[in-house]
Design a protein around this motif. Structure first.
Motif, PDB file in Angstrom:
ATOM      1  N   MET A   1      10.052  -7.133  -4.892  1.00 21.02           N
ATOM      2  CA  MET A   1       8.975  -7.715  -5.627  1.00 21.02           C
ATOM      3  C   MET A   1       7.331  -6.408  -5.895  1.00 21.02           C
ATOM      4  O   MET A   1       6.850  -6.356  -6.647  1.00 21.02           O
ATOM      5  CB  MET A   1       8.458  -8.998  -3.903  1.00 21.02           C
ATOM      6  N   LYS A   2       7.329  -5.942  -4.255  1.00 23.93           N
ATOM      7  CA  LYS A   2       6.381  -4.429  -4.692  1.00 23.93           C
ATOM      8  C   LYS A   2       7.041  -3.413  -5.350  1.00 23.93           C
ATOM      9  O   LYS A   2       6.360  -2.849  -6.315  1.00 23.93           O
ATOM     10  CB  LYS A   2       6.303  -3.918  -2.595  1.00 23.93           C
ATOM     11  N   ARG A   3       8.195  -2.960  -5.093  1.00 20.84           N
ATOM     12  CA  ARG A   3       8.417  -1.947  -6.368  1.00 20.84           C
ATOM     13  C   ARG A   3       8.933  -2.412  -7.473  1.00 20.84           C
ATOM     14  O   ARG A   3       8.583  -1.459  -8.322  1.00 20.84           O
ATOM     15  CB  ARG A   3      10.418  -1.874  -5.345  1.00 20.84           C
ATOM     16  N   ARG A   4       8.800  -3.625  -7.849  1.00 19.13           N
ATOM     17  CA  ARG A   4       9.433  -4.372  -9.669  1.00 19.13           C
ATOM     18  C   ARG A   4       8.232  -4.017  -9.603  1.00 19.13           C
ATOM     19  O   ARG A   4       7.678  -3.639 -11.202  1.00 19.13           O
ATOM     20  CB  ARG A   4       9.240  -6.219  -9.452  1.00 19.13           C
ATOM     21  N   PHE A   5       6.826  -4.497  -8.846  1.00 16.62           N
ATOM     22  CA  PHE A   5       5.340  -4.110  -9.933  1.00 16.62           C
ATOM     23  C   PHE A   5       4.929  -2.847  -9.947  1.00 16.62           C
ATOM     24  O   PHE A   5       4.300  -2.462 -11.039  1.00 16.62           O
ATOM     25  CB  PHE A   5       4.585  -4.983  -9.068  1.00 16.62           C
ATOM     26  N   PHE A   6       5.550  -2.128  -8.867  1.00 17.86           N
ATOM     27  CA  PHE A   6       5.089  -0.677  -9.231  1.00 17.86           C
ATOM     28  C   PHE A   6       6.193  -0.455 -10.470  1.00 17.86           C
ATOM     29  O   PHE A   6       5.616   0.833 -11.752  1.00 17.86           O
ATOM     30  CB  PHE A   6       5.062   0.613  -8.074  1.00 17.86           C
ATOM     31  N   GLN A   7       7.224  -0.284 -10.952  1.00 15.88           N
ATOM     32  CA  GLN A   7       7.981  -0.268 -11.429  1.00 15.88           C
ATOM     33  C   GLN A   7       7.535  -0.129 -12.981  1.00 15.88           C
ATOM     34  O   GLN A   7       7.294   0.343 -14.263  1.00 15.88           O
ATOM     35  CB  GLN A   7       9.402  -1.014 -11.914  1.00 15.88           C
ATOM     36  N   LEU A   8       7.099  -1.435 -13.040  1.00 11.19           N
ATOM     37  CA  LEU A   8       5.983  -1.920 -14.254  1.00 11.19           C
ATOM     38  C   LEU A   8       5.191  -1.446 -14.929  1.00 11.19           C
ATOM     39  O   LEU A   8       5.166  -0.929 -15.701  1.00 11.19           O
ATOM     40  CB  LEU A   8       5.575  -4.187 -14.426  1.00 11.19           C
ATOM     41  N   LEU A   9       4.348  -0.887 -13.450  1.00 16.21           N
ATOM     42  CA  LEU A   9       2.998  -0.319 -14.225  1.00 16.21           C
ATOM     43  C   LEU A   9       3.672   1.084 -13.930  1.00 16.21           C
ATOM     44  O   LEU A   9       2.756   1.581 -15.420  1.00 16.21           O
ATOM     45  CB  LEU A   9       2.497  -0.985 -12.656  1.00 16.21           C
ATOM     46  N   ASN A  10       4.372   1.969 -13.569  1.00 11.62           N
ATOM     47  CA  ASN A  10       4.643   2.413 -14.136  1.00 11.62           C
ATOM     48  C   ASN A  10       5.276   2.962 -15.088  1.00 11.62           C
ATOM     49  O   ASN A  10       5.210   3.827 -15.954  1.00 11.62           O
ATOM     50  CB  ASN A  10       6.250   3.917 -13.085  1.00 11.62           C
ATOM     51  N   SER A  11       6.082   1.984 -16.315  1.00 19.09           N
ATOM     52  CA  SER A  11       6.256   2.080 -17.761  1.00 19.09           C
ATOM     53  C   SER A  11       4.567   1.794 -17.874  1.00 19.09           C
ATOM     54  O   SER A  11       4.826   2.297 -18.814  1.00 19.09           O
ATOM     55  CB  SER A  11       7.490   0.912 -17.527  1.00 19.09           C
ATOM     56  N   LEU A  12       4.325   1.293 -17.725  1.00 19.47           N
ATOM     57  CA  LEU A  12       2.942   1.084 -19.276  1.00 19.47           C
ATOM     58  C   LEU A  12       2.185   2.175 -18.615  1.00 19.47           C
ATOM     59  O   LEU A  12       1.325   2.800 -19.616  1.00 19.47           O
ATOM     60  CB  LEU A  12       2.029   0.002 -18.285  1.00 19.47           C
TER      61      LEU A  12
ATOM     62  N   TYR B   1      -3.580   9.391  -9.775  1.00 20.67           N
ATOM     63  CA  TYR B   1      -2.899   7.883 -10.088  1.00 20.67           C
ATOM     64  C   TYR B   1      -1.645   7.741 -10.771  1.00 20.67           C
ATOM     65  O   TYR B   1      -0.633   6.666 -10.058  1.00 20.67           O
ATOM     66  CB  TYR B   1      -4.220   7.075 -11.252  1.00 20.67           C
ATOM     67  N   ARG B   2      -1.046   8.376 -11.274  1.00 22.35           N
ATOM     68  CA  ARG B   2       0.139   8.517 -12.287  1.00 22.35           C
ATOM     69  C   ARG B   2       0.798   9.034 -10.519  1.00 22.35           C
ATOM     70  O   ARG B   2       2.205   8.044 -10.977  1.00 22.35           O
ATOM     71  CB  ARG B   2       0.285   9.340 -12.642  1.00 22.35           C
ATOM     72  N   TYR B   3       0.845   9.630 -10.300  1.00 18.47           N
ATOM     73  CA  TYR B   3       1.661  10.829  -8.853  1.00 18.47           C
ATOM     74  C   TYR B   3       1.861   9.045  -8.288  1.00 18.47           C
ATOM     75  O   TYR B   3       3.272   8.573  -7.275  1.00 18.47           O
ATOM     76  CB  TYR B   3       0.799  10.859  -7.945  1.00 18.47           C
ATOM     77  N   PHE B   4       0.665   8.087  -7.144  1.00 17.04           N
ATOM     78  CA  PHE B   4       0.788   7.484  -6.523  1.00 17.04           C
ATOM     79  C   PHE B   4       1.555   6.307  -7.121  1.00 17.04           C
ATOM     80  O   PHE B   4       2.338   6.195  -6.167  1.00 17.04           O
ATOM     81  CB  PHE B   4      -0.234   6.348  -6.416  1.00 17.04           C
ATOM     82  N   VAL B   5       1.277   5.800  -8.200  1.00 17.55           N
ATOM     83  CA  VAL B   5       2.743   4.924  -8.976  1.00 17.55           C
ATOM     84  C   VAL B   5       3.973   5.259  -8.685  1.00 17.55           C
ATOM     85  O   VAL B   5       4.699   4.429  -8.749  1.00 17.55           O
ATOM     86  CB  VAL B   5       1.539   4.340 -10.184  1.00 17.55           C
ATOM     87  N   LEU B   6       4.085   6.606  -9.126  1.00 12.79           N
ATOM     88  CA  LEU B   6       5.470   6.892  -9.299  1.00 12.79           C
ATOM     89  C   LEU B   6       6.404   6.887  -8.048  1.00 12.79           C
ATOM     90  O   LEU B   6       7.072   6.512  -7.676  1.00 12.79           O
ATOM     91  CB  LEU B   6       5.835   7.901  -9.874  1.00 12.79           C
ATOM     92  N   ILE B   7       5.772   7.543  -7.261  1.00 16.78           N
ATOM     93  CA  ILE B   7       6.080   7.515  -5.304  1.00 16.78           C
ATOM     94  C   ILE B   7       6.228   5.784  -4.933  1.00 16.78           C
ATOM     95  O   ILE B   7       7.724   5.693  -4.782  1.00 16.78           O
ATOM     96  CB  ILE B   7       4.968   8.094  -4.571  1.00 16.78           C
ATOM     97  N   HIS B   8       5.683   4.971  -4.903  1.00 16.01           N
ATOM     98  CA  HIS B   8       6.170   3.187  -5.169  1.00 16.01           C
ATOM     99  C   HIS B   8       7.076   2.913  -5.740  1.00 16.01           C
ATOM    100  O   HIS B   8       7.311   1.965  -5.070  1.00 16.01           O
ATOM    101  CB  HIS B   8       4.534   2.948  -4.879  1.00 16.01           C
TER     102      HIS B   8
END
Length: 52
Positions: free
Chosen positions: A1-12, A38-45
């Motif tokens: 669930m957490k990973r999916r959220f960050f994948q969506l956030l990374n796409s945005l 910020y972009r790095y943090f989201v990408l890693i997650h």
């Protein structure tokens, strides 16, 4: 669930935020460095594997 959220956030992030990859990070302004961080943090997650 957490990973999916960050994948969506990374796409945005890819669609909305500017890219500073070809610029020298030391010459960027503070807000531009914050965007990179910020972009790095989201990408890693987003790439992180789920560990249940």
């Amino acid at each position: 669930m957490k990973r999916r959220f960050f994948q969506l956030l990374n796409s945005l992030n890819k669609a909305i935020l500017p890219k500073y990859g070809k610029m020298d990070p030391l010459k960027l302004k503070k807000y531009q460095q914050a965007i990179i961080t910020y972009r790095y943090f989201v990408l890693i997650h987003a790439l992180e594997t789920d560990q249940d």
